[in-house]
Design an enzyme around this catalytic site. Structure first.
Site, short mmCIF file in Angstrom:
data_model
loop_
_atom_site.label_atom_id
_atom_site.label_comp_id
_atom_site.label_asym_id
_atom_site.label_seq_id
_atom_site.Cartn_x
_atom_site.Cartn_y
_atom_site.Cartn_z
N ASP A 489 0.81 -1.22 0.00
CA ASP A 489 0.00 0.00 0.00
C ASP A 489 0.84 1.27 0.00
OD1 ASP A 489 -2.46 -1.28 -0.04
OD2 ASP A 489 -2.52 -1.51 2.13
N GLN A 686 3.63 -8.70 12.47
CA GLN A 686 3.56 -8.02 11.17
C GLN A 686 4.94 -7.77 10.59
OE1 GLN A 686 3.11 -3.71 10.61
NE2 GLN A 686 1.03 -4.13 9.92
#
Length: 797
Positions: A489, A686
């Site tokens: 993103d 993550q």
């Protein structure tokens, strides 16, 4: 430094020293009623939604990081000394206070020993219920009688909306009420609105909740947080506990809490159990009934066992014994549990995720989360896939965020062109075949599912439209456009900029589509896919190879990113791994690419996302430059793509490299350096700091990421080679050459497969011989016809 151990038999992680680098967490409940709990009994609870249904308050990024949570304070009424049943919040000296936390499958147990008193507090949400148990056992291990007083404490929200509750104080400080009666505190938000009958299928702002106590008489209470804590006290020294008695306060506006006081006298060796229940509904109705039915030790034990049985039955599908105990911990317990939790919660709820703006399913996230769960909960995976397919639009693109409670297939507003992500629907080609091969449900491809905006198609038709969407949106060089974003993103190529990563996704999708078309007897569709594949391959070989690696992307202005001539972000892990995974790389390119990954991207904590990190690239193109060097997308060790690096090595037959890559990011392998990792060493995170960061190896954002699903899939199907197929079960390991073998038990379509892999030849890949129930078969696919209720399989590499 190690803070805990793995207990695979109990399916628990046991924290044996409580001063973990940060509070470590576990989950409770479901989307009906859920919560997060830490090893200090911190965390929060909510009804239906972490963003829109909070009932206990939590302050993110605070110090202490997880308080107040769900607390028991214990006070010696003779000495005046007090402590908490978890080490925090009181925080007694660790040379005097001993604690052990057991994180299990949707439950948590915290043991403590202090001043001759042993406590055991157990927290869980029973199956299908709208309440949670706090169970406290108190035992006198000293040699004299003890007079103790126990105080519960939780801080209630005043408004179900999490942001409103924390920020809109001119409103929320005037709407809460709480009072005590009949062993319960009843809580009402939003002032004088009429209380409605609890209906979990509907949303309203007037839902009440309550906290009650059973098996011990309530001798005091506080409903007002500021009274219980004291204006200048804190969670470690509440005023009521300090003075030894609750103030019997009611809450009217300001802040409410749930503190129930009870007295216990214990002879040496004597033990007593207290039941506390926090739940949704009116105290005089639901609360009274629930306390009467569930407020006994016998019923609580029964509910806890049912919860364990439920979760363990899901995870019983796989059990392995390999030469690496750390891998066994992950495959047998924590990969599975982490995948199931991520499937349930997507990216909505944790000590990091608030639920705000991420309360539903991110399209790409939710589709990938199905992969790691398909072998355990195939029926639920199918339901989720139907939801996600019905959030695909008729042009083949997807709605970026899906809220199932708002989804009305055939009637949804179409996504703006500049809001489409180019990778969203390509993940369907990864997950749907996994589900079909696990279950044998070939008919799923022919099921008709509506599009989000208008029209309908079979699942096979949805897959065709997914390919059409990207093939109809190509850039000047014949590669699929990046649109608003591909997986990354932070990459803003411009709508017509070209994504090499998505190019490889589409290539893999075309191969899968042709296979499915042939399976369904649709040769024309297979021919179409193969024609598109040849055209795409020409563009890939003409544009994407830079001599030692594959490029990253091409901007809308024609700038080529990820070349040796571009000073930053030259080597990008996604395009290297997917070039090999998709079969786009030639054998020579595969060898060179893997060597480049080793040289430029690999570190002892995993593969960097890119090298070098970004410093001067235009922010309009590469938002990753907003991150510090070696963090997240700016050359950090992003955990999600780690499995792709492993699978690339598996595709090349390099088991040594594949396992080296997997071991580097495997949480359990870092258990002995948990002080350096910081976050939980039993679940995936993550990202981790890369070697360009001064915090190299430190990890962040545990639990909820695409890492869990891919890591579970990669360990089972990639490294161990335990691969479901439509017509049987393939065994094709890719392991380190020095492994002598491994054993596995795998449940598959109602059969139990007992597998023993022998590697006397010391190879990484390649199966020489397979015997099934003592009979040799051809190849490495065990056909369904050869399987019995319990099937013994021996594989020689």
């Amino acid at each position: 430094m190690r803070y805990g151990t793995f207990d695979d038999k109990a399916r628990e992680y046991v924290i044996d020293r409580p001063d973990t680098p940060r509070p470590w967490s576990n989950y409770m409940g479901s989307r009906q009623y859920g919560g997060v709990i830490t090893n200090h009994a911190g965390g929060y609870s909510f009804i239906k939604s972490p963003a829109q249904g909070r009932i206990t308050r939590f302050r993110y990024n605070s110090i202490p990081a997880d308080q107040p949570g769900r607390q028991f304070y214990v006070r010696d009424q003779e000495s005046g000394d007090f402590w908490s049943a978890a080490w925090q919040p009181v925080g007694k000296p660790l040379d005097q206070y001993k604690s052990k936390t057991r994180f299990g499958t949707n439950y948590t147990v915290i043991d403590s020993d202090y001043s001759g008193i042993h406590t055991e507090s157990t927290y869980f949400i029973p199956m299908g219920q709208m309440f949670e148990y706090w169970i406290l056992k108190v035992r006198n291990d000293s040699k004299k009688a003890r007079k103790l007083r126990v105080f519960t404490f939780c801080e209630f929200t005043a408004e179900f909306n999490m942001l409103n509750d924390l920020l809109n104080l001119q409103y929320t400080m005037h709407i809460i009420r709480a009072n005590y009666a009949d062993n319960m505190i009843a809580v009402y938000a939003n002032g004088n609105l009429p209380v409605k009958t609890l209906d979990v299928a509907k949303w309203d702002v007037s839902r009440p909740w309550w906290i009650g106590m059973a098996q011990s008489p309530v001798t005091g209470y506080d409903c007002d947080r500021d009274v219980f804590i004291g204006e200048y006290n804190s969670f470690h020294n509440p005023a009521a506990v300090q003075r030894g008695e609750c103030f019997n306060s009611y809450a009217f506006s300001d802040n409410a809490c749930g503190s129930l006081q009870t007295d216990i006298t214990l002879q040496p060796g004597q033990e007593k159990e207290i039941i506390v229940i926090l739940g949704a509904g009116e105290a005089k109705n639901e609360g009274k009934a629930i306390l009467a039915e569930y407020g006994t030790s016998e019923r609580a034990a029964k509910e806890l066992q049912a919860l364990k049985d439920f979760w363990h039955s899901r995870m019983d599908v796989i059990k392995v014994k390999t030469p690496d105990e750390a891998l066994d911990h992950m495959v047998n317990v924590w990969n599975s549990y982490n995948s199931l939790i991520t499937f349930e919660w997507c990216r909505a709820v944790s000590l990091i995720y608030t639920g705000d703006s991420r309360d539903g399913f991110g399209y790409r996230d939710a589709v990938q989360d199905c992969m790691g769960a398909a072998c355990m909960i195939p029926d639920l995976v199918k339901e989720r896939l139907v939801i996600m397919l019905s959030a695909q639009e008729s042009n083949g693109g997807a709605q970026p965020e899906v809220k199932p409670w708002e989804l009305k297939p055939g009637h949804m507003k179409k996504t703006r062109d500049d809001e489409y992500r180019s990778d969203d629907c390509q993940w369907l080609f990864e997950t749907i075949p996994v589900y079909v091969k696990e279950t044998g449900d070939v008919g799923f491809y022919n099921e008709v599912i509506p599009y989000a905006d208008c029209g309908e198609a079979t699942v096979f038709g949805h897959l065709r439209r997914a390919l059409d969407f990207n093939l109809e949106r190509k850039g000047k060089h014949g590669l699929p456009c990046g649109l608003k974003a591909d997986w990354n993103d932070c990459l803003k190529l411009g709508y017509h900029g070209e994504s090499v990563f998505v190019t490889f996704q589409v290539r893999r999708g075309l191969i899968r589509y042709a296979e499915i078309a042939n399976l369904l007897g649709k040769p024309a569709e297979a021919d179409w896919a193969n024609i598109q594949l040849k055209e795409l391959d020409k563009a890939i070989q003409a544009i994407c190879w830079d001599g030692e690696w594959f490029i990253w992307a091409i901007g809308e202005d024609g700038t080529v990113y990820g070349t040796k001539n571009f000073p930053e972000g030259q080597v990008y892990v996604n395009t290297q791994a997917w070039a090999i995974m998709s079969g786009a790389a030639t054998p020579e390119q595969t060898k060179v690419t893997l060597d480049t990954m080793d040289k430029r991207l690999f570190t002892k904590f995993g593969l960097k996302l890119c090298d070098p990190h970004i410093q001067t690239m235009k922010c309009e193109v590469m938002r990753a430059m907003l991150f510090n060097a070696g963090n997240k997308e700016n050359g950090g060790i992003f955990s999600h793509p780690q499995s792709w690096g492993v699978l690339a090595a598996v595709a090349a037959g390099d088991g040594d490299r594949a396992y080296k890559y997997y071991d580097a990011f495997m949480p359990s392998a870092q258990n002995d350096i948990a002080d350096h990792r910081v976050v939980e060493p039993f679940v995936h995170c993550q990202s981790s700091h890369a070697d360009s960061s001064p915090k190299f190896g430190t990890s962040r954002v545990p639990w909820l990421s695409g890492t869990a699903s891919w890591a579970n899939f990669t360990a089972q199907q990639g490294i161990l080679g335990l691969i479901p197929e439509l017509d049987g079960f393939r065994i094709d390991p890719c392991i380190p050459h020095n492994w002598p073998g491994f054993s596995a038990e795998r449940k598959f379509r109602g059969k139990l497969l007992k597998i023993e892999v022998k590697n006397k030849s010391g190879v990484c890949k390649g199966v020489k011989k397979v015997t099934v129930n003592g009979k040799a078969i051809k190849g490495n696919l065990v056909p369904l016809s050869a399987m019995t209720e319990t099937t013994d399989i021996v594989v020689e590499m």
